[in-house]
Design an enzyme around this catalytic site. Structure first.
Site, PDB file in Angstrom:
ATOM      1  N   VAL A  63       0.814  -1.225   0.000  1.00 27.89           N
ATOM      2  CA  VAL A  63       0.000   0.000   0.000  1.00 27.89           C
ATOM      3  C   VAL A  63       0.850   1.279   0.000  1.00 27.89           C
ATOM      4  O   VAL A  63       0.352   2.358  -0.308  1.00 27.89           O
ATOM      5  CB  VAL A  63      -1.015   0.035   1.174  1.00 27.89           C
ATOM      6  CG1 VAL A  63      -2.065  -1.039   1.017  1.00 27.89           C
ATOM      7  CG2 VAL A  63      -0.330  -0.044   2.532  1.00 27.89           C
ATOM      8  N   ASN A  89      -7.624  -2.146   4.924  1.00 28.27           N
ATOM      9  CA  ASN A  89      -7.430  -2.967   6.128  1.00 28.27           C
ATOM     10  C   ASN A  89      -5.951  -3.216   6.439  1.00 28.27           C
ATOM     11  O   ASN A  89      -5.594  -3.420   7.599  1.00 28.27           O
ATOM     12  CB  ASN A  89      -8.178  -4.300   5.930  1.00 28.27           C
ATOM     13  CG  ASN A  89      -7.738  -5.357   6.910  1.00 28.27           C
ATOM     14  OD1 ASN A  89      -8.147  -5.346   8.079  1.00 28.27           O
ATOM     15  ND2 ASN A  89      -6.867  -6.262   6.481  1.00 28.27           N
ATOM     16  N   SER A 141      -8.696   1.925  14.660  1.00 25.43           N
ATOM     17  CA  SER A 141      -8.473   1.123  15.871  1.00 25.43           C
ATOM     18  C   SER A 141      -8.971   1.892  17.085  1.00 25.43           C
ATOM     19  O   SER A 141      -8.979   3.130  17.092  1.00 25.43           O
ATOM     20  CB  SER A 141      -6.973   0.860  16.040  1.00 25.43           C
ATOM     21  OG  SER A 141      -6.718   0.343  17.328  1.00 25.43           O
ATOM     22  N   TYR A 154       1.391   4.296  15.952  1.00 24.55           N
ATOM     23  CA  TYR A 154       0.158   3.596  15.548  1.00 24.55           C
ATOM     24  C   TYR A 154      -1.079   4.438  15.899  1.00 24.55           C
ATOM     25  O   TYR A 154      -1.999   4.582  15.088  1.00 24.55           O
ATOM     26  CB  TYR A 154       0.140   2.248  16.249  1.00 24.55           C
ATOM     27  CG  TYR A 154      -0.985   1.316  15.877  1.00 24.55           C
ATOM     28  CD1 TYR A 154      -0.945   0.582  14.692  1.00 24.55           C
ATOM     29  CD2 TYR A 154      -2.072   1.130  16.727  1.00 24.55           C
ATOM     30  CE1 TYR A 154      -1.967  -0.305  14.370  1.00 24.55           C
ATOM     31  CE2 TYR A 154      -3.094   0.249  16.404  1.00 24.55           C
ATOM     32  CZ  TYR A 154      -3.040  -0.470  15.236  1.00 24.55           C
ATOM     33  OH  TYR A 154      -4.054  -1.342  14.918  1.00 24.55           O
ATOM     34  N   ALA A 155      -1.089   5.002  17.113  1.00 26.24           N
ATOM     35  CA  ALA A 155      -2.241   5.810  17.546  1.00 26.24           C
ATOM     36  C   ALA A 155      -2.388   7.037  16.652  1.00 26.24           C
ATOM     37  O   ALA A 155      -3.509   7.409  16.262  1.00 26.24           O
ATOM     38  CB  ALA A 155      -2.071   6.229  19.003  1.00 26.24           C
ATOM     39  N   ALA A 156      -1.260   7.659  16.308  1.00 28.20           N
ATOM     40  CA  ALA A 156      -1.307   8.851  15.442  1.00 28.20           C
ATOM     41  C   ALA A 156      -1.842   8.468  14.062  1.00 28.20           C
ATOM     42  O   ALA A 156      -2.678   9.187  13.482  1.00 28.20           O
ATOM     43  CB  ALA A 156       0.081   9.469  15.328  1.00 28.20           C
ATOM     44  N   LYS A 158      -3.774   5.850  13.272  1.00 26.43           N
ATOM     45  CA  LYS A 158      -5.175   5.415  13.319  1.00 26.43           C
ATOM     46  C   LYS A 158      -6.119   6.584  13.628  1.00 26.43           C
ATOM     47  O   LYS A 158      -7.258   6.605  13.155  1.00 26.43           O
ATOM     48  CB  LYS A 158      -5.348   4.285  14.334  1.00 26.43           C
ATOM     49  CG  LYS A 158      -4.615   2.986  13.939  1.00 26.43           C
ATOM     50  CD  LYS A 158      -5.126   2.403  12.634  1.00 26.43           C
ATOM     51  CE  LYS A 158      -4.549   1.035  12.325  1.00 26.43           C
ATOM     52  NZ  LYS A 158      -5.061   0.470  11.062  1.00 26.43           N
ATOM     53  N   ILE A 187      -8.379  -7.814  18.936  1.00 22.86           N
ATOM     54  CA  ILE A 187      -8.906  -8.917  18.123  1.00 22.86           C
ATOM     55  C   ILE A 187      -7.820  -9.997  18.014  1.00 22.86           C
ATOM     56  O   ILE A 187      -6.641  -9.663  17.791  1.00 22.86           O
ATOM     57  CB  ILE A 187      -9.258  -8.405  16.693  1.00 22.86           C
ATOM     58  CG1 ILE A 187     -10.102  -7.110  16.728  1.00 22.86           C
ATOM     59  CG2 ILE A 187      -9.951  -9.504  15.887  1.00 22.86           C
ATOM     60  CD1 ILE A 187     -11.462  -7.196  17.363  1.00 22.86           C
TER      61      ILE A 187
HETATM   62  P1  NAP Z   1      -2.559  -9.099  10.364  1.00 17.24           P
HETATM   63  O1  NAP Z   1      -3.136 -10.426  10.694  1.00 17.24           O
HETATM   64  O2  NAP Z   1      -1.131  -8.819  10.628  1.00 17.24           O
HETATM   65  O3  NAP Z   1      -2.891  -8.809   8.813  1.00 17.24           O
HETATM   66  C1  NAP Z   1      -2.434  -7.666   8.165  1.00 17.24           C
HETATM   67  C2  NAP Z   1      -2.171  -7.989   6.708  1.00 17.24           C
HETATM   68  O4  NAP Z   1      -1.725  -6.780   6.061  1.00 17.24           O
HETATM   69  C3  NAP Z   1      -1.047  -9.021   6.541  1.00 17.24           C
HETATM   70  O5  NAP Z   1      -1.338  -9.925   5.498  1.00 17.24           O
HETATM   71  C4  NAP Z   1       0.135  -8.137   6.172  1.00 17.24           C
HETATM   72  O6  NAP Z   1       1.153  -8.788   5.437  1.00 17.24           O
HETATM   73  C5  NAP Z   1      -0.540  -7.084   5.326  1.00 17.24           C
HETATM   74  N1  NAP Z   1       0.293  -5.917   5.137  1.00 17.24           N
HETATM   75  C6  NAP Z   1       1.191  -5.379   5.995  1.00 17.24           C
HETATM   76  N2  NAP Z   1       1.797  -4.319   5.441  1.00 17.24           N
HETATM   77  C7  NAP Z   1       1.268  -4.183   4.186  1.00 17.24           C
HETATM   78  C8  NAP Z   1       1.501  -3.289   3.118  1.00 17.24           C
HETATM   79  N3  NAP Z   1       2.426  -2.315   3.199  1.00 17.24           N
HETATM   80  N4  NAP Z   1       0.783  -3.425   1.983  1.00 17.24           N
HETATM   81  C9  NAP Z   1      -0.138  -4.415   1.869  1.00 17.24           C
HETATM   82  N5  NAP Z   1      -0.379  -5.314   2.836  1.00 17.24           N
HETATM   83  C10 NAP Z   1       0.318  -5.198   3.993  1.00 17.24           C
HETATM   84  O7  NAP Z   1      -3.347  -7.937  11.124  1.00 17.24           O
HETATM   85  P2  NAP Z   1      -4.876  -7.793  11.605  1.00 17.24           P
HETATM   86  O8  NAP Z   1      -4.876  -7.903  13.075  1.00 17.24           O
HETATM   87  O9  NAP Z   1      -5.771  -8.628  10.799  1.00 17.24           O
HETATM   88  O10 NAP Z   1      -5.089  -6.251  11.282  1.00 17.24           O
HETATM   89  C11 NAP Z   1      -5.846  -5.782  10.173  1.00 17.24           C
HETATM   90  C12 NAP Z   1      -6.155  -4.310  10.409  1.00 17.24           C
HETATM   91  O11 NAP Z   1      -6.891  -4.183  11.610  1.00 17.24           O
HETATM   92  C13 NAP Z   1      -4.906  -3.445  10.602  1.00 17.24           C
HETATM   93  O12 NAP Z   1      -5.092  -2.209   9.960  1.00 17.24           O
HETATM   94  C14 NAP Z   1      -4.833  -3.257  12.095  1.00 17.24           C
HETATM   95  O13 NAP Z   1      -4.169  -2.084  12.455  1.00 17.24           O
HETATM   96  C15 NAP Z   1      -6.314  -3.200  12.434  1.00 17.24           C
HETATM   97  N6  NAP Z   1      -6.617  -3.509  13.825  1.00 17.24           N
HETATM   98  C16 NAP Z   1      -6.276  -4.718  14.362  1.00 17.24           C
HETATM   99  C17 NAP Z   1      -6.589  -4.959  15.693  1.00 17.24           C
HETATM  100  C18 NAP Z   1      -6.242  -6.262  16.358  1.00 17.24           C
HETATM  101  O14 NAP Z   1      -6.395  -6.340  17.582  1.00 17.24           O
HETATM  102  N7  NAP Z   1      -5.812  -7.278  15.639  1.00 17.24           N
HETATM  103  C19 NAP Z   1      -7.233  -3.975  16.459  1.00 17.24           C
HETATM  104  C20 NAP Z   1      -7.563  -2.776  15.875  1.00 17.24           C
HETATM  105  C21 NAP Z   1      -7.260  -2.557  14.553  1.00 17.24           C
HETATM  106  P3  NAP Z   1       2.388  -9.451   6.281  1.00 17.24           P
HETATM  107  O15 NAP Z   1       1.784 -10.597   7.010  1.00 17.24           O
HETATM  108  O16 NAP Z   1       3.348  -9.830   5.202  1.00 17.24           O
HETATM  109  O17 NAP Z   1       2.884  -8.352   7.187  1.00 17.24           O
END
Ligand code: NAP
Length: 246
Positions: A63, A89, A141, A154-156, A158, A187
């Protein structure tokens, strides 16, 4: 089906929330563009969708790369002729207390989590404008709403994403494009797998529903926002946190 024939680009759909969203959306009739830099994970998502009878294709996307964002849009339009939904996402975290946070950690998280969605939004806006309708959903988030120790970057990012959501909801509404955000709490995904058990237990305890969220919980909130059922919802930030923010 709630998303029949909708063409949906999901960034970061090779893992966690993005993957589960892709699987659930496909079951509801959407055609999914699995856009991720995690090639193995993304290809697995495509295979799972196809094995359940759905339709999807893998698009390699960092991205941070504006040219790749434009290419994903071009490839999607060539294949399906329209883009109904973009879900921003993809995201990362690189945590450190403020005095220990390196410039690289700051820059990386801001670039992936804030500039990344901007790149993808800029890439889809013309196509959605031409189509006369579209939904953009940003995955923010709870941390963007109330902060978290060790996550200045991260907070900044989001919180910035929420500002971007509200601004674009105003700017793009007249073109028929809705822009909303979700704010998940904690999550269970690979992103939180490294969080110490003690902290996760504390989060469960603080959450009125007394559990961590699952990727499904966020996917169903995203489905509502992506569906026609949310046709008058614009500029909203939907918390999906079991009440943790109350
Ligand atoms: P995740 O399991 O780590 O999945 C994130 C995916 O994004 C991974 O496949 C990752 O690839 C990919 N990615 C990372 N950098 C990228 C880039 N530059 N371009 C394209 N793809 C990229 O994380 P998740 O927990 O599902 O999180 C998804 C979203 O939810 C994120 O934005 C996160 O900040 C938000 N979120 C998560 C939580 C939580 O508690 N899990 C809470 C609030 C918000 P790699 O595996 O190769 O890095």
């Amino acid at each position: 089906m709630r998303l029949e024939n909708k063409v949906v680009i999901i960034t970061g759909a090779g893992s966690g929330i993005g993957k589960q969203t892709a699987l659930i959306f496909a079951r509801e009739g959407a055609k999914i563009v699995v856009a991720d830099m995690n090639e193995n994970g993304a290809k697995e998502t495509v295979e799972e969708i196809e094995s359940q009878g759905g339709e999807a294709f893998f698009a390699k996307l960092d991205v941070c790369n504006r040219e790749q964002s434009k290419q994903v849009v071009k490839d999607t339009l060539e294949r399906y002729g329209k883009i109904d939904v973009l879900i921003n996402n993809a995201g990362i975290n690189q945590d450190a207390l403020v005095q220990k946070m390196t410039e690289e950690q700051w820059d990386k998280v801001i670039t992936v989590d804030l500039k990344g969605p901007f790149n993808c939004i800029q890439a889809v806006v013309d196509a959605m404008t031409e189509h006369g309708t579209g939904e953009i959903i940003n995955v923010s988030s709870i941390v963007g709403l109330y902060g978290n120790i060790g996550q200045t970057n991260y907070a900044a990012a989001k919180a910035g994403l929420i500002g971007m959501t509200k601004t674009l909801a105003k700017e793009l509404g007249k073109r028929g494009i809705r822009v909303n955000a979700v704010a998940p709490g904690f999550i269970s995904t690979p992103m939180t797998a490294g969080v110490p058990e003690k902290i996760l237990e504390m989060m469960k305890e603080k959450t009125p529903l007394k559990r961590l969220g699952q990727p499904d919980d966020v996917a169903y909130a995203l489905m509502y926002l992506a569906s026609d059922e949310a046709n008058f919802v614009n500029g909203a930030v939907l918390s999906v946190d079991g009440g943790l923010l109350i």
